[in-house]
Design an enzyme around this catalytic site. Sequence first.
Site, PDB file in Angstrom:
ATOM      1  N   ARG A  17      61.325  23.290  22.105  1.00  0.00           N
ATOM      2  CA  ARG A  17      62.755  23.233  21.766  1.00  0.00           C
ATOM      3  C   ARG A  17      63.651  23.389  22.992  1.00  0.00           C
ATOM      4  O   ARG A  17      64.807  22.969  22.966  1.00  0.00           O
ATOM      5  CB  ARG A  17      63.068  24.267  20.682  1.00  0.00           C
ATOM      6  N   GLU A  64      51.383  38.387  22.360  1.00  0.00           N
ATOM      7  CA  GLU A  64      51.042  39.573  21.561  1.00  0.00           C
ATOM      8  C   GLU A  64      49.559  39.524  21.176  1.00  0.00           C
ATOM      9  O   GLU A  64      48.844  40.512  21.270  1.00  0.00           O
ATOM     10  CB  GLU A  64      51.929  39.619  20.321  1.00  0.00           C
TER      11      GLU A  64
END
Length: 176
Positions: A63, A100
């Site tokens: 994006r 993560e």
Amino acid sequence: METTLQDLVASRLRDIPDFPQPGVVFKDITPLLADGEAFGAVVRDMAARHRGDVGVVAGIEARGFIFGAALAHELGTGFVPVRKAGKLPGRTRGVSYDLEYGSASIEIREDSFVGGERVLVVDDVLATGGTAAATCELLEGAGATVVAVEALIELAFLDGRSRLPGRAVNATIVLT
Ligand code: AMP
């Protein structure tokens, strides 16, 4: 009452809970992109902060390409795509960074910079800051100078700025 750019942007974002995984609230920017007035206002606002000060815009897949390419056009600069590993043909330079869960790698073409270019890094969301930090490291390792990082949305509760010490970081809308 006057509508601010922040109000306009906030009204054109959609929260998608538990996407792409449980616990994540995905910020869907497609309603904003579909609104020509809002999309244009965001790009002009980002451009106004950097006009005359950058020579290249680097957008982060995927994006970041949308805002980055529009911004490069608005500023009259070139555009460098920072791609996920394995997408670019030819000789590349890459960097891996921790997520993560697991890790990710991003790449640019090896000959993207001759050295000393002043680059603006652009993405849609600044979350933990890992992607933007890795991008800055990659571009500066290739000889460029990162002037600033621009994001449409900053998720301030994830403190992405702490991964970008000493850098100019700007977001159109900061969510706390
Ligand atoms: P980070 O490296 O944690 O700052 O994550 C930034 C990258 O992940 C950007 O390329 C974003 O497009 C994407 N991202 C992270 N969190 C979100 C979110 N809540 N909604 C949409 N995109 C996100």
